[in-house]
Write a protein that holds these residues in place. Structure first.
Motif, PDB file in Angstrom:
ATOM      1  N   TYR A   1       0.838  -1.209   0.000  1.00 34.18           N
ATOM      2  CA  TYR A   1       0.000   0.000   0.000  1.00 34.18           C
ATOM      3  C   TYR A   1       0.871   1.257   0.000  1.00 34.18           C
ATOM      4  O   TYR A   1       0.650   2.182  -0.792  1.00 34.18           O
ATOM      5  CB  TYR A   1      -0.938  -0.053   1.210  1.00 34.18           C
ATOM      6  N   LEU A   2       1.891   1.277   0.851  1.00 34.64           N
ATOM      7  CA  LEU A   2       2.784   2.439   0.914  1.00 34.64           C
ATOM      8  C   LEU A   2       3.611   2.578  -0.359  1.00 34.64           C
ATOM      9  O   LEU A   2       3.856   3.692  -0.825  1.00 34.64           O
ATOM     10  CB  LEU A   2       3.681   2.351   2.143  1.00 34.64           C
ATOM     11  N   ARG A   3       4.026   1.466  -0.925  1.00 36.08           N
ATOM     12  CA  ARG A   3       4.789   1.531  -2.179  1.00 36.08           C
ATOM     13  C   ARG A   3       3.933   2.086  -3.318  1.00 36.08           C
ATOM     14  O   ARG A   3       4.427   2.817  -4.173  1.00 36.08           O
ATOM     15  CB  ARG A   3       5.341   0.159  -2.539  1.00 36.08           C
ATOM     16  N   GLU A   4       2.659   1.722  -3.328  1.00 34.51           N
ATOM     17  CA  GLU A   4       1.737   2.277  -4.338  1.00 34.51           C
ATOM     18  C   GLU A   4       1.592   3.784  -4.151  1.00 34.51           C
ATOM     19  O   GLU A   4       1.608   4.539  -5.123  1.00 34.51           O
ATOM     20  CB  GLU A   4       0.362   1.600  -4.242  1.00 34.51           C
ATOM     21  N   ALA A   5       1.436   4.221  -2.903  1.00 37.73           N
ATOM     22  CA  ALA A   5       1.317   5.658  -2.617  1.00 37.73           C
ATOM     23  C   ALA A   5       2.607   6.373  -3.009  1.00 37.73           C
ATOM     24  O   ALA A   5       2.573   7.458  -3.605  1.00 37.73           O
ATOM     25  CB  ALA A   5       0.998   5.874  -1.134  1.00 37.73           C
ATOM     26  N   ASP A   6       3.732   5.764  -2.693  1.00 36.08           N
ATOM     27  CA  ASP A   6       5.031   6.329  -3.048  1.00 36.08           C
ATOM     28  C   ASP A   6       5.152   6.463  -4.571  1.00 36.08           C
ATOM     29  O   ASP A   6       5.567   7.509  -5.072  1.00 36.08           O
ATOM     30  CB  ASP A   6       6.143   5.428  -2.503  1.00 36.08           C
ATOM     31  N   GLN A   7       4.778   5.425  -5.298  1.00 36.94           N
ATOM     32  CA  GLN A   7       4.904   5.460  -6.753  1.00 36.94           C
ATOM     33  C   GLN A   7       3.999   6.526  -7.367  1.00 36.94           C
ATOM     34  O   GLN A   7       4.386   7.203  -8.319  1.00 36.94           O
ATOM     35  CB  GLN A   7       4.597   4.092  -7.369  1.00 36.94           C
TER      36      GLN A   7
ATOM     37  N   VAL B   1       7.417  -1.609   7.542  1.00 35.57           N
ATOM     38  CA  VAL B   1       6.509  -0.488   7.273  1.00 35.57           C
ATOM     39  C   VAL B   1       7.241   0.823   7.559  1.00 35.57           C
ATOM     40  O   VAL B   1       7.206   1.760   6.751  1.00 35.57           O
ATOM     41  CB  VAL B   1       5.206  -0.601   8.103  1.00 35.57           C
ATOM     42  N   HIS B   2       7.913   0.902   8.676  1.00 39.21           N
ATOM     43  CA  HIS B   2       8.680   2.097   9.038  1.00 39.21           C
ATOM     44  C   HIS B   2       9.762   2.353   7.985  1.00 39.21           C
ATOM     45  O   HIS B   2       9.980   3.499   7.564  1.00 39.21           O
ATOM     46  CB  HIS B   2       9.296   1.901  10.425  1.00 39.21           C
ATOM     47  N   GLN B   3      10.415   1.297   7.535  1.00 43.50           N
ATOM     48  CA  GLN B   3      11.455   1.420   6.519  1.00 43.50           C
ATOM     49  C   GLN B   3      10.896   1.950   5.202  1.00 43.50           C
ATOM     50  O   GLN B   3      11.542   2.753   4.518  1.00 43.50           O
ATOM     51  CB  GLN B   3      12.152   0.074   6.296  1.00 43.50           C
ATOM     52  N   ALA B   4       9.692   1.515   4.828  1.00 42.74           N
ATOM     53  CA  ALA B   4       9.054   2.015   3.601  1.00 42.74           C
ATOM     54  C   ALA B   4       8.769   3.511   3.709  1.00 42.74           C
ATOM     55  O   ALA B   4       8.937   4.263   2.742  1.00 42.74           O
ATOM     56  CB  ALA B   4       7.757   1.240   3.319  1.00 42.74           C
TER      57      ALA B   4
ATOM     58  N   ILE C   1       3.166   9.347  -6.021  1.00 38.22           N
ATOM     59  CA  ILE C   1       3.815  10.639  -5.786  1.00 38.22           C
ATOM     60  C   ILE C   1       5.025  10.796  -6.691  1.00 38.22           C
ATOM     61  O   ILE C   1       5.248  11.856  -7.288  1.00 38.22           O
ATOM     62  CB  ILE C   1       4.177  10.800  -4.293  1.00 38.22           C
ATOM     63  N   ARG C   2       5.815   9.740  -6.828  1.00 39.48           N
ATOM     64  CA  ARG C   2       6.975   9.791  -7.721  1.00 39.48           C
ATOM     65  C   ARG C   2       6.544  10.088  -9.160  1.00 39.48           C
ATOM     66  O   ARG C   2       7.215  10.845  -9.864  1.00 39.48           O
ATOM     67  CB  ARG C   2       7.758   8.486  -7.670  1.00 39.48           C
ATOM     68  N   ASP C   3       5.440   9.494  -9.578  1.00 41.15           N
ATOM     69  CA  ASP C   3       4.941   9.742 -10.938  1.00 41.15           C
ATOM     70  C   ASP C   3       4.552  11.205 -11.124  1.00 41.15           C
ATOM     71  O   ASP C   3       4.874  11.813 -12.144  1.00 41.15           O
ATOM     72  CB  ASP C   3       3.751   8.833 -11.257  1.00 41.15           C
ATOM     73  N   ARG C   4       3.847  11.760 -10.137  1.00 45.22           N
ATOM     74  CA  ARG C   4       3.447  13.168 -10.232  1.00 45.22           C
ATOM     75  C   ARG C   4       4.651  14.097 -10.240  1.00 45.22           C
ATOM     76  O   ARG C   4       4.723  15.036 -11.036  1.00 45.22           O
ATOM     77  CB  ARG C   4       2.518  13.547  -9.067  1.00 45.22           C
ATOM     78  N   VAL C   5       5.601  13.828  -9.362  1.00 39.39           N
ATOM     79  CA  VAL C   5       6.810  14.654  -9.310  1.00 39.39           C
ATOM     80  C   VAL C   5       7.602  14.474 -10.610  1.00 39.39           C
ATOM     81  O   VAL C   5       8.104  15.451 -11.175  1.00 39.39           O
ATOM     82  CB  VAL C   5       7.662  14.319  -8.068  1.00 39.39           C
ATOM     83  N   GLY C   6       7.698  13.241 -11.087  1.00 41.96           N
ATOM     84  CA  GLY C   6       8.406  12.978 -12.335  1.00 41.96           C
ATOM     85  C   GLY C   6       7.791  13.709 -13.508  1.00 41.96           C
ATOM     86  O   GLY C   6       8.502  14.211 -14.391  1.00 41.96           O
TER      87      GLY C   6
ATOM     88  N   TRP D   1      13.696   9.885  -0.396  1.00 43.23           N
ATOM     89  CA  TRP D   1      13.584  10.229  -1.817  1.00 43.23           C
ATOM     90  C   TRP D   1      12.981  11.630  -1.986  1.00 43.23           C
ATOM     91  O   TRP D   1      13.491  12.440  -2.756  1.00 43.23           O
ATOM     92  CB  TRP D   1      12.722   9.200  -2.564  1.00 43.23           C
ATOM     93  N   PHE D   2      11.896  11.916  -1.265  1.00 45.50           N
ATOM     94  CA  PHE D   2      11.230  13.207  -1.420  1.00 45.50           C
ATOM     95  C   PHE D   2      12.158  14.352  -1.010  1.00 45.50           C
ATOM     96  O   PHE D   2      12.286  15.353  -1.715  1.00 45.50           O
ATOM     97  CB  PHE D   2       9.929  13.245  -0.609  1.00 45.50           C
TER      98      PHE D   2
END
Length: 194
Positions: free
Chosen positions: A57-63, A118-121, A65-70, A128-129
């Motif tokens: 779930y967190l990786r999907e949220a991260d991706q 989870v904390h590591q994710a 955001i990365r897509d929008r920033v990219g 990255w941000f």
């Protein structure tokens, strides 16, 4: 590109909705399985357990955001405009219906152990941000930009928390003004050292 099974997509979509709206610990596997209309065996075929589902779930949220920033970075605009696009997207998210704060801040509050996956994710996303924003800020004014990068992230964190506690429009406006202050200080330093 790896094709995701329909059952896995349903599981992740259901978990994403429930985790974000109700919290990670308060939503059980049985509920996710029932609402996704899959069996427990199907869940465990795709994920080793709930923790792995939370990380997904967190990786999907991260991706996302990365897509929008990219997209903003790839627009060919100057770094100052890219930062404004990123900040504008954050302000827009804060004002969106159903906003319940930052998925990453919410997750780390429930998983405080720094060694937990989870904390590591959460830490990976934040690193990255911060690096991305700091790199963009270094293109706006004289390096170093680490202080301003941390300031940007802190303003974002505060806005994400305040956005679900008070008037989201006012929070978004305050956040954008804070970001403009950072950008102004960077552009002023560039002019004064030229």
């Amino acid at each position: 590109m790896v094709k995701t099974s329909e059952a896995r997509a349903r599981l992740l979509g259901t978990a994403t909705r429930l985790f974000y709206m109700e919290g990670l610990h308060s939503v059980g596997v049985d509920r996710i399985v029932a609402e996704a209309k899959v069996t427990r065996a199907t869940l465990y075929r795709h994920f080793t357990g709930k923790d792995e589902l939370v990380v997904a779930y967190l990786r999907e949220a991260d991706q996302a955001i990365r897509d929008r920033v990219g997209e903003a970075v790839g627009s060919g605009r100057p770094a100052v405009e890219v930062l404004r696009l990123i900040a504008g997207g954050i302000a827009q998210d804060i004002g969106s219906p159903g906003f319940r704060g930052c998925a990453f801040l919410n997750a780390v509050a429930e998983y405080p152990d720094p060694g937990h996956p989870v904390h590591q994710a959460v830490l990976a996303h934040r690193e990255w941000f911060l690096l991305t924003v700091t790199d963009l800020l270094s293109q706006v004014g004289q390096p170093p930009a680490e202080f301003e990068g941390r300031h940007f992230v802190m303003l974002r964190d505060g806005a994400m928390a305040a956005g679900c506690l008070s008037d989201p429009a006012a929070v978004g406006e305050t956040f954008l003004r804070g970001i403009e202050g950072i950008l102004r200080s960077r552009t002023d330093s560039r002019v004064s050292t030229a």
